[in-house]
Design an enzyme around this catalytic site. Structure first.
Site, PDB file in Angstrom:
ATOM      1  N   SER A 108       2.479  81.216  21.756  1.00 19.73           N
ATOM      2  CA  SER A 108       1.079  80.803  21.703  1.00 19.73           C
ATOM      3  C   SER A 108       0.193  81.710  20.866  1.00 19.73           C
ATOM      4  O   SER A 108      -0.995  81.395  20.665  1.00 19.73           O
ATOM      5  CB  SER A 108       0.506  80.692  23.118  1.00 19.73           C
ATOM      6  OG  SER A 108       1.007  79.526  23.752  1.00 19.73           O
ATOM      7  N   GLN A 168       9.207  71.866  29.497  1.00 15.31           N
ATOM      8  CA  GLN A 168       9.999  72.635  28.538  1.00 15.31           C
ATOM      9  C   GLN A 168      10.478  73.974  29.087  1.00 15.31           C
ATOM     10  O   GLN A 168      11.401  74.567  28.538  1.00 15.31           O
ATOM     11  CB  GLN A 168       9.182  72.854  27.269  1.00 15.31           C
ATOM     12  CG  GLN A 168       7.855  73.554  27.480  1.00 15.31           C
ATOM     13  CD  GLN A 168       7.121  73.837  26.192  1.00 15.31           C
ATOM     14  OE1 GLN A 168       7.730  74.224  25.204  1.00 15.31           O
ATOM     15  NE2 GLN A 168       5.819  73.618  26.186  1.00 15.31           N
ATOM     16  N   TYR A 206      -6.687  76.485  30.206  1.00 10.64           N
ATOM     17  CA  TYR A 206      -5.807  76.821  29.081  1.00 10.64           C
ATOM     18  C   TYR A 206      -4.623  75.874  29.008  1.00 10.64           C
ATOM     19  O   TYR A 206      -4.065  75.455  30.020  1.00 10.64           O
ATOM     20  CB  TYR A 206      -5.311  78.259  29.231  1.00 10.64           C
ATOM     21  CG  TYR A 206      -4.374  78.675  28.132  1.00 10.64           C
ATOM     22  CD1 TYR A 206      -4.863  79.063  26.897  1.00 10.64           C
ATOM     23  CD2 TYR A 206      -2.991  78.656  28.325  1.00 10.64           C
ATOM     24  CE1 TYR A 206      -4.005  79.440  25.870  1.00 10.64           C
ATOM     25  CE2 TYR A 206      -2.128  79.030  27.322  1.00 10.64           C
ATOM     26  CZ  TYR A 206      -2.641  79.417  26.089  1.00 10.64           C
ATOM     27  OH  TYR A 206      -1.780  79.771  25.084  1.00 10.64           O
ATOM     28  N   ASN A 208      -1.725  73.754  25.808  1.00  9.93           N
ATOM     29  CA  ASN A 208      -1.327  73.518  24.422  1.00  9.93           C
ATOM     30  C   ASN A 208      -1.982  72.303  23.785  1.00  9.93           C
ATOM     31  O   ASN A 208      -2.104  72.233  22.558  1.00  9.93           O
ATOM     32  CB  ASN A 208       0.196  73.341  24.337  1.00  9.93           C
ATOM     33  CG  ASN A 208       0.950  74.651  24.457  1.00  9.93           C
ATOM     34  OD1 ASN A 208       0.378  75.731  24.327  1.00  9.93           O
ATOM     35  ND2 ASN A 208       2.237  74.565  24.722  1.00  9.93           N
ATOM     36  N   GLY A 357       1.977  85.211  24.077  1.00 16.61           N
ATOM     37  CA  GLY A 357       2.808  84.088  23.649  1.00 16.61           C
ATOM     38  C   GLY A 357       4.144  84.126  24.347  1.00 16.61           C
ATOM     39  O   GLY A 357       4.677  85.207  24.637  1.00 16.61           O
TER      40      GLY A 357
END
Length: 407
Positions: A108, A168, A206, A208, A357
């Site tokens: 990220s 994922q 938060y 994606n 990330g």
């Protein structure tokens, strides 16, 4: 033993979430400063920091591999000098050491690159941060189902879009789908059916999805793949030759530490696809499609390149002042810590701006004080996807930013 490399003068959430030119365009804003004797100039008031504690940093990454992590690399730079450290192994089968210049999946931290491109387009008058994303992508969100969402709300996670319903970080799903390619529009279409999570601008959550939409926005405005925009606007001007937008390439180029996932043995033996490491079973997860995070988390880099990017970004060499301030503006909402592309951290009286990330086998962070007097980039190779941030990450961040405890 940690391998310590001392240089000349020249994270991230603690437990929750830091040359001769090649062909390419010139930097659009500002002028390049040396990476050596950095000065705050007019970026911010000088940050009060404890001295750089090299011994604490070495101890923070010592005794690897362990039950959580196989290897680690750390780079700390700034007014007190530079410290590079590595520990553990890059390859469990060969025992090869981790190298300080190794490539890793930055996860990220990609969001900071994507946000920078959108802010550059705003500086050029091609994107209005206060205009609804529906204006730029009129057929992406269902008519009547979603209130207007501004471009700024995409970048600072106040958009209210539901998350991507793809597990994922579940090992079973990952092993079955690790090479499957999703398109960005497919991911958005999978996300939308539940409807908004909240009214845009009323909360910060938060995820994606906002940056997947931001990647599509870049492509719509420029008429080019978002990865081309990152390469042409950031990587080539800064000569970040070890930073990549992989697209459909599932490999990591160059020297790198491999990522692994520990799995349970079946009937006393390692399952198919796994290998024995002592009494444990490991699956090499280094190679995998990065299409699920895409513009929110697919990139690859090195600690040196990430540090160079942070310096250029904070110095205003990539963005003019108005757009630069978006990186350091957190919405006035309860519990909000994210700006457009960065996260604000407070630790030991120090304010740090950066991004963490996470990808399968890799957990990383980057960040800096706004005046760049202390900068941190780290990557550790985790063994359990979807788990909490490993304890070693907290130790690295504390060692980089806090004064040592006194007896």
């Amino acid at each position: 033993m940690a391998v310590l490399h001392r240089g000349l003068r020249v994270g991230m959430a603690l437990l929750a979430s830091v040359m001769a030119p090649a062909c390419g365009p010139e930097l659009p804003f500002g002028s390049e400063l040396e990476l050596g004797e950095l000065e705050a100039q007019d970026l911010a008031v000088e940050t009060a920091l404890p001295p750089l504690d090299r011994e604490a940093l070495g101890q923070a990454i010592a005794r690897l591999p362990n039950a959580e992590v196989t290897g680690a690399l750390v780079r700390v730079s700034g007014a007190d000098g530079r410290w590079l450290g590595t520990s553990g192994v890059a390859d469990l089968r060969t025992g090869a050491p981790v190298h300080a210049d190794a490539h890793f999946r930055i996860g990220s931290m990609t969001k900071t690159f994507t946000a920078t491109v959108v802010l550059q387009l705003a500086a050029e008058g091609r994107v209005d941060l206060d205009r609804p994303v529906q204006h730029y992508l009129p057929r992406l969100l269902p008519a009547g189902g979603y209130a207007p969402i501004t471009v700024r709300q995409l970048l600072n996670h106040t958009h209210g879009l539901p998350g991507v319903p793809v597990p994922q970080k579940d090992p079973d799903w990952f092993f079955e789908n690790r090479f499957r390619r999703f398109t960005p529009r497919e991911l958005v279409a999978l996300s939308l059916p539940p409807g908004p999570r909240f009214a845009p601008g009323t909360k910060q959550e938060y995820g994606n999805i906002g940056y997947i939409v931001a990647g599509l926005l870049i492509e719509q405005v420029t008429g080019r793949p978002y990865g081309d925009a990152v390469r042409e606007r950031i990587l080539r001007p800064l000569h970040l030759r070890d930073t990549f937008v992989p697209g459909n390439d599932v490999t990591i180029p160059g020297r790198h530490a491999r990522g692994y996932e520990e799995v349970s043995p079946g009937d006393g033996q390692c399952p198919a696809g796994a290998f024995a490491y002592g009494a444990r079973c490991m699956v090499d997860v280094t190679e995998a499609s990065q299409s699920v995070p895409w513009a929110a988390g697919e990139m690859i880099s090195t600690a040196g390149d990430v540090d160079r990017f942070l310096v250029a970004l904070f110095q205003g060499r990539l963005l003019p002042r108005k757009q630069l301030e978006e990186l350091f503006t957190v919405p006035d909402l309860p519990g909000a810590t994210y700006s457009a592309g960065l996260n604000r951290y407070e630790l030991g009286g120090v304010t740090f701006w950066g991004k963490s990330g996470d990808r399968h086998g890799y957990n990383n962070g980057m960040g800096a004080t706004r005046d760049l007097r202390r900068r941190l980039v780290y990557s550790v190779n985790t063994l359990h996807m979807g788990g909490a941030q490993p304890d070693i990450a907290a130790r690295i961040i504390a060692a980089a930013l806090m004064a040592p405890a006194r007896p």
